[in-house]
Scaffold this motif. Structure first.
Motif, PDB file in Angstrom:
ATOM      1  N   SER A  12       2.070  14.350  -8.825  1.00 55.05           N
ATOM      2  CA  SER A  12       1.975  15.561  -9.629  1.00 55.05           C
ATOM      3  C   SER A  12       3.092  16.538  -9.254  1.00 55.05           C
ATOM      4  CB  SER A  12       0.625  16.234  -9.379  1.00 55.05           C
ATOM      5  OG  SER A  12       0.592  17.521  -9.946  1.00 55.05           O
ATOM      6  N   PRO A  13       3.689  17.203 -10.232  1.00 58.69           N
ATOM      7  CA  PRO A  13       4.724  18.197  -9.910  1.00 58.69           C
ATOM      8  C   PRO A  13       4.227  19.306  -8.991  1.00 58.69           C
ATOM      9  CG  PRO A  13       4.698  17.738 -12.261  1.00 58.69           C
ATOM     10  CD  PRO A  13       3.525  17.027 -11.671  1.00 58.69           C
ATOM     11  N   MET A  14       2.907  19.595  -9.044  1.00 54.58           N
ATOM     12  CA  MET A  14       2.366  20.639  -8.172  1.00 54.58           C
ATOM     13  C   MET A  14       2.309  20.197  -6.713  1.00 54.58           C
ATOM     14  SD  MET A  14      -0.616  22.444 -10.389  1.00 54.58           S
ATOM     15  CE  MET A  14      -0.992  23.568  -9.069  1.00 54.58           C
ATOM     16  N   LEU A  15       2.526  18.917  -6.451  1.00 58.27           N
ATOM     17  CA  LEU A  15       2.579  18.410  -5.084  1.00 58.27           C
ATOM     18  C   LEU A  15       3.999  18.010  -4.693  1.00 58.27           C
ATOM     19  CD1 LEU A  15       1.165  17.634  -2.510  1.00 58.27           C
ATOM     20  CD2 LEU A  15       0.588  15.447  -3.542  1.00 58.27           C
ATOM     21  N   VAL A  16       4.719  17.393  -5.613  1.00 58.96           N
ATOM     22  CA  VAL A  16       6.078  16.928  -5.321  1.00 58.96           C
ATOM     23  C   VAL A  16       7.035  18.109  -5.163  1.00 58.96           C
ATOM     24  CG1 VAL A  16       8.010  15.595  -6.248  1.00 58.96           C
ATOM     25  CG2 VAL A  16       5.690  14.703  -6.423  1.00 58.96           C
ATOM     26  N   THR A  17       6.895  19.124  -5.987  1.00 56.17           N
ATOM     27  CA  THR A  17       7.816  20.266  -5.945  1.00 56.17           C
ATOM     28  C   THR A  17       7.767  21.017  -4.613  1.00 56.17           C
ATOM     29  OG1 THR A  17       7.657  20.487  -8.339  1.00 56.17           O
ATOM     30  CG2 THR A  17       8.514  22.376  -7.134  1.00 56.17           C
ATOM     31  N   PRO A  18       6.601  21.371  -4.057  1.00 55.38           N
ATOM     32  CA  PRO A  18       6.604  22.051  -2.756  1.00 55.38           C
ATOM     33  C   PRO A  18       7.190  21.195  -1.633  1.00 55.38           C
ATOM     34  CG  PRO A  18       4.446  22.234  -3.758  1.00 55.38           C
ATOM     35  CD  PRO A  18       5.248  21.337  -4.619  1.00 55.38           C
ATOM     36  N   ASN A  72      -2.199  33.035  -9.970  1.00 55.61           N
ATOM     37  CA  ASN A  72      -2.664  34.052  -9.023  1.00 55.61           C
ATOM     38  C   ASN A  72      -1.949  33.885  -7.691  1.00 55.61           C
ATOM     39  OD1 ASN A  72      -4.477  34.874 -10.945  1.00 55.61           O
ATOM     40  ND2 ASN A  72      -6.262  34.031  -9.941  1.00 55.61           N
ATOM     41  N   LEU A  73      -1.796  32.631  -7.283  1.00 58.64           N
ATOM     42  CA  LEU A  73      -1.118  32.334  -6.027  1.00 58.64           C
ATOM     43  C   LEU A  73       0.325  32.812  -6.061  1.00 58.64           C
ATOM     44  CD1 LEU A  73      -1.299  31.006  -3.247  1.00 58.64           C
ATOM     45  CD2 LEU A  73      -0.605  28.861  -4.339  1.00 58.64           C
ATOM     46  N   VAL A  74       1.004  32.621  -7.169  1.00 59.35           N
ATOM     47  CA  VAL A  74       2.399  33.070  -7.296  1.00 59.35           C
ATOM     48  C   VAL A  74       2.492  34.578  -7.103  1.00 59.35           C
ATOM     49  CG1 VAL A  74       4.366  33.260  -8.880  1.00 59.35           C
ATOM     50  CG2 VAL A  74       3.072  31.130  -8.767  1.00 59.35           C
ATOM     51  N   ALA A  75       1.588  35.317  -7.716  1.00 59.89           N
ATOM     52  CA  ALA A  75       1.597  36.785  -7.581  1.00 59.89           C
ATOM     53  C   ALA A  75       1.368  37.205  -6.129  1.00 59.89           C
ATOM     54  CB  ALA A  75       0.531  37.399  -8.477  1.00 59.89           C
ATOM     55  N   TYR A  76       0.436  36.553  -5.453  1.00 60.96           N
ATOM     56  CA  TYR A  76       0.179  36.896  -4.051  1.00 60.96           C
ATOM     57  C   TYR A  76       1.359  36.551  -3.152  1.00 60.96           C
ATOM     58  CZ  TYR A  76      -4.718  37.665  -5.268  1.00 60.96           C
ATOM     59  OH  TYR A  76      -5.875  38.136  -5.820  1.00 60.96           O
ATOM     60  N   LEU A 108      10.181  29.421   0.450  1.00 61.23           N
ATOM     61  CA  LEU A 108       9.545  28.867   1.646  1.00 61.23           C
ATOM     62  C   LEU A 108       8.038  29.133   1.636  1.00 61.23           C
ATOM     63  CD1 LEU A 108       9.693  27.648   4.556  1.00 61.23           C
ATOM     64  CD2 LEU A 108      10.020  29.999   5.330  1.00 61.23           C
ATOM     65  N   LEU A 109       7.666  30.377   1.420  1.00 58.73           N
ATOM     66  CA  LEU A 109       6.254  30.756   1.446  1.00 58.73           C
ATOM     67  C   LEU A 109       5.484  30.146   0.276  1.00 58.73           C
ATOM     68  CD1 LEU A 109       6.664  34.486   2.496  1.00 58.73           C
ATOM     69  CD2 LEU A 109       6.045  32.539   3.950  1.00 58.73           C
ATOM     70  N   MET A 110       6.124  30.042  -0.883  1.00 55.64           N
ATOM     71  CA  MET A 110       5.460  29.457  -2.046  1.00 55.64           C
ATOM     72  C   MET A 110       5.180  27.981  -1.819  1.00 55.64           C
ATOM     73  SD  MET A 110       4.258  30.419  -4.900  1.00 55.64           S
ATOM     74  CE  MET A 110       3.056  29.270  -5.488  1.00 55.64           C
ATOM     75  N   ALA A 111       6.124  27.283  -1.207  1.00 58.95           N
ATOM     76  CA  ALA A 111       5.921  25.861  -0.932  1.00 58.95           C
ATOM     77  C   ALA A 111       4.757  25.658   0.041  1.00 58.95           C
ATOM     78  CB  ALA A 111       7.204  25.248  -0.375  1.00 58.95           C
ATOM     79  N   VAL A 112       4.705  26.454   1.089  1.00 59.10           N
ATOM     80  CA  VAL A 112       3.618  26.341   2.069  1.00 59.10           C
ATOM     81  C   VAL A 112       2.284  26.727   1.428  1.00 59.10           C
ATOM     82  CG1 VAL A 112       2.731  27.232   4.250  1.00 59.10           C
ATOM     83  CG2 VAL A 112       5.147  26.675   4.037  1.00 59.10           C
ATOM     84  N   ALA A 113       2.285  27.804   0.650  1.00 57.35           N
ATOM     85  CA  ALA A 113       1.052  28.243  -0.013  1.00 57.35           C
ATOM     86  C   ALA A 113       0.564  27.200  -1.013  1.00 57.35           C
ATOM     87  CB  ALA A 113       1.276  29.579  -0.708  1.00 57.35           C
ATOM     88  N   ALA A 114       1.483  26.572  -1.730  1.00 52.37           N
ATOM     89  CA  ALA A 114       1.095  25.541  -2.695  1.00 52.37           C
ATOM     90  C   ALA A 114       0.464  24.342  -1.997  1.00 52.37           C
ATOM     91  CB  ALA A 114       2.305  25.103  -3.511  1.00 52.37           C
ATOM     92  N   LEU A 115       0.970  23.985  -0.830  1.00 53.53           N
ATOM     93  CA  LEU A 115       0.368  22.882  -0.084  1.00 53.53           C
ATOM     94  C   LEU A 115      -1.019  23.263   0.430  1.00 53.53           C
ATOM     95  CD1 LEU A 115       3.433  21.440   1.837  1.00 53.53           C
ATOM     96  CD2 LEU A 115       2.283  20.499  -0.182  1.00 53.53           C
TER      97      LEU A 115
END
Length: 153
Positions: A12-18, A72-76, A108-115
């Motif tokens: 999934s792009p939501m896993l591969v991208t981070p 929501n995660l992106v905004a935070y 950096l933070l978005m990748a960690v938060a997405a994981l």
């Protein structure tokens, strides 16, 4: 009838991208350290990786636990990246309004938060919909195969 694509799949792009983003940032840290590190490597490790990374991971988990959307995660994380930039400024006299460093912090933070988000979402999907999904690694889930007990009825 067309099958809906499984958002929990390992590709999934939501896993591969981070994961790809973290790999690219690791390469950039070795090849072009000035993109990520402004004053010192120790300050980057302490504030960005340890404090910011841990907070981003927990933020991703918190949004997933509340069944919040990825947006929501992106905004935070935008707010969190600003807070991390302020910590760099207040503690180590880095530049406060540096677009380049803000973007790198955000990535950096978005990748960690997405994981962190995916880690909890996998737990939720396999627990809440255990009859339908099973875990497929720490960040992915898949549809149960037809061999499960009780499927023969």
């Amino acid at each position: 009838m067309e099958r809906v694509r499984n958002p929990g799949r390992a590709t999934s792009p939501m896993l591969v991208t981070p994961i790809a983003t973290l790999a690219a940032l690791a390469v950039a840290l070795v090849v072009w350290p000035h993109l990520l590190v402004e004053t010192s490597f120790g300050d980057f490790i302490l504030v960005s990786l340890i404090l910011g990374g841990a907070t981003a991971w927990r933020t991703g988990q918190a949004v997933a636990r509340s069944w919040g959307s990825f947006w929501n995660l992106v905004a935070y994380v935008v707010l969190l990246a600003g807070a991390v930039r302020f910590c760099h400024f207040a503690l180590f006299e880095d530049t406060l309004f540096s677009l380049q460093h803000f973007v790198m912090e955000f990535l950096l933070l978005m990748a960690v938060a997405a994981l962190g988000f995916r880690f909890v979402r996998r737990q939720q999907m396999t627990a809440q919909y255990g009859w339908m999904f099973e875990a497929h690694g720490p960040f992915a889930w898949r549809e149960r195969s037809g061999d499960a007990p009780g499927d023969a009825l």
